[in-house]
Design a protein around this motif. Structure first.
Motif, short mmCIF file in Angstrom:
data_model
loop_
_atom_site.label_atom_id
_atom_site.label_comp_id
_atom_site.label_asym_id
_atom_site.label_seq_id
_atom_site.Cartn_x
_atom_site.Cartn_y
_atom_site.Cartn_z
N ARG A 124 0.81 -1.23 0.00
CA ARG A 124 0.00 0.00 0.00
C ARG A 124 0.84 1.27 0.00
NH1 ARG A 124 -2.63 -2.57 4.26
NH2 ARG A 124 -1.65 -1.11 5.70
N GLU A 125 1.96 1.28 0.73
CA GLU A 125 2.61 2.54 1.06
C GLU A 125 4.02 2.73 0.53
OE1 GLU A 125 2.38 3.21 5.28
OE2 GLU A 125 0.33 2.44 5.39
N PHE A 126 4.61 1.73 -0.08
CA PHE A 126 6.02 1.81 -0.49
C PHE A 126 6.18 1.50 -1.97
CE2 PHE A 126 6.02 1.31 4.05
CZ PHE A 126 7.08 2.11 4.47
N ASP A 127 7.30 1.94 -2.52
CA ASP A 127 7.59 1.70 -3.93
C ASP A 127 8.41 0.43 -4.15
OD1 ASP A 127 6.44 4.16 -5.12
OD2 ASP A 127 7.86 5.10 -3.76
N ALA A 128 9.14 0.00 -3.13
CA ALA A 128 9.96 -1.20 -3.21
C ALA A 128 10.36 -1.59 -1.80
CB ALA A 128 11.21 -0.96 -4.06
N ALA A 129 10.88 -2.81 -1.65
CA ALA A 129 11.34 -3.29 -0.35
C ALA A 129 12.69 -3.96 -0.48
CB ALA A 129 10.34 -4.25 0.26
N ILE A 130 13.61 -3.57 0.39
CA ILE A 130 14.89 -4.26 0.54
C ILE A 130 14.69 -5.20 1.72
CG2 ILE A 130 17.33 -4.00 1.11
CD1 ILE A 130 17.03 -1.08 -0.06
N VAL A 131 14.83 -6.51 1.47
CA VAL A 131 14.53 -7.50 2.51
C VAL A 131 15.78 -8.31 2.81
CG1 VAL A 131 13.00 -9.35 3.23
CG2 VAL A 131 12.14 -7.57 1.69
N ILE A 132 16.21 -8.24 4.06
CA ILE A 132 17.46 -8.83 4.52
C ILE A 132 17.14 -10.09 5.31
CG2 ILE A 132 19.45 -8.40 6.01
CD1 ILE A 132 18.76 -5.31 5.40
N ALA A 133 17.77 -11.21 4.94
CA ALA A 133 17.45 -12.46 5.63
C ALA A 133 18.63 -13.42 5.61
CB ALA A 133 16.24 -13.11 4.97
N GLY A 134 18.74 -14.20 6.67
CA GLY A 134 19.77 -15.22 6.77
C GLY A 134 19.16 -16.59 6.94
N LEU A 135 20.04 -17.56 7.16
CA LEU A 135 19.65 -18.95 7.36
C LEU A 135 18.77 -19.43 6.21
CD1 LEU A 135 19.15 -18.79 11.22
CD2 LEU A 135 21.14 -19.62 9.97
N SER A 136 17.52 -19.80 6.47
CA SER A 136 16.68 -20.31 5.38
C SER A 136 16.25 -19.21 4.43
CB SER A 136 15.45 -21.01 5.95
OG SER A 136 14.57 -20.05 6.50
N ALA A 137 16.36 -17.95 4.87
CA ALA A 137 16.10 -16.77 4.03
C ALA A 137 14.73 -16.81 3.35
CB ALA A 137 17.21 -16.58 3.01
N ALA A 138 13.72 -17.21 4.08
CA ALA A 138 12.37 -17.26 3.52
C ALA A 138 11.72 -15.89 3.44
CB ALA A 138 11.50 -18.19 4.37
N LEU A 139 12.20 -14.93 4.23
CA LEU A 139 11.52 -13.65 4.36
C LEU A 139 11.32 -12.90 3.04
CD1 LEU A 139 10.21 -11.70 6.36
CD2 LEU A 139 12.48 -10.72 6.77
N PRO A 140 12.33 -12.76 2.17
CA PRO A 140 12.08 -12.05 0.91
C PRO A 140 10.99 -12.69 0.07
CG PRO A 140 14.44 -12.27 1.28
CD PRO A 140 13.75 -13.13 2.31
N GLY A 141 10.96 -14.00 0.02
CA GLY A 141 9.95 -14.70 -0.76
C GLY A 141 8.55 -14.54 -0.19
N VAL A 142 8.45 -14.57 1.13
CA VAL A 142 7.13 -14.39 1.76
C VAL A 142 6.64 -12.97 1.51
CG1 VAL A 142 5.89 -14.34 3.96
CG2 VAL A 142 7.48 -16.21 3.46
N ILE A 143 7.52 -11.99 1.68
CA ILE A 143 7.12 -10.60 1.39
C ILE A 143 6.68 -10.49 -0.07
CG2 ILE A 143 7.95 -8.22 1.18
CD1 ILE A 143 7.71 -8.94 4.10
#
Length: 156
Positions: A53-72
């Motif tokens: 809703r509010e942003f133009d893009a997201a920088i998503v930082i993740a380690g280990l299984s690094a699922a966070l960028p994909g979920v976002i």
């Protein structure tokens, strides 16, 4: 113009700061979020919906299984730029996890750690510059300045 910076843990603050440094240099509004795809899935969904809703893009930082960028990325159509974090496996586990997204859930993947975060921020700025000539000029000026510094080192 707004960029979200999302990390899976508060221990990733140094990497978040590297992205913030670049965005601050260009005067780009940004907001940080900390959430975990595994420990706080409902919060992660809420953050992704805010990004949508509010942003133009997201920088998503993740380690280990690094699922966070994909979920976002699964909850937004905004560009998601994934930055892997070094861990026990030197960050290769996170790098491969972010790079190997399933068809239909794109996540741009950058280098491991602070250098990757800076490049992700610069790439986000390039995306935004497609519709902002002033930002494009600032990016070009920065590149010219960097080249000039190298020319000085070579007495050119």
């Amino acid at each position: 113009m707004r960029i979200a910076i999302v990390a899976g843990s508060k221990s990733d603050k140094e990497i978040m700061d590297a992205a913030k440094e670049v965005l601050d240099e260009f005067g780009i509004d940004h907001k940080e979020f900390i959430t975990s795809a595994h420990r706080s899935p409902n919060l992660t969904k809420e953050v992704a919906q805010i990004i949508d809703r509010e942003f133009d893009a997201a920088i998503v930082i993740a380690g280990l299984s690094a699922a966070l960028p994909g979920v976002i990325a699964a909850y937004t159509h905004k560009p998601v730029l994934g930055v892997p974090v070094a861990s026990d496996l030197l960050g290769l586990d996170a790098l491969f996890s972010i790079a190997q997204m399933p068809r239909g859930i794109p996540v741009a993947t950058f280098g491991i750690g602070k250098k990757g975060a800076k490049n992700a921020a610069l790439f986000a700025l390039r995306i935004l510059s497609l519709k902002n000539p002033d930002l494009l000029k600032k990016l070009k000026d920065r590149a010219e300045k960097e080249e000039e510094e190298l020319r000085k080192l070579n007495d050119m």
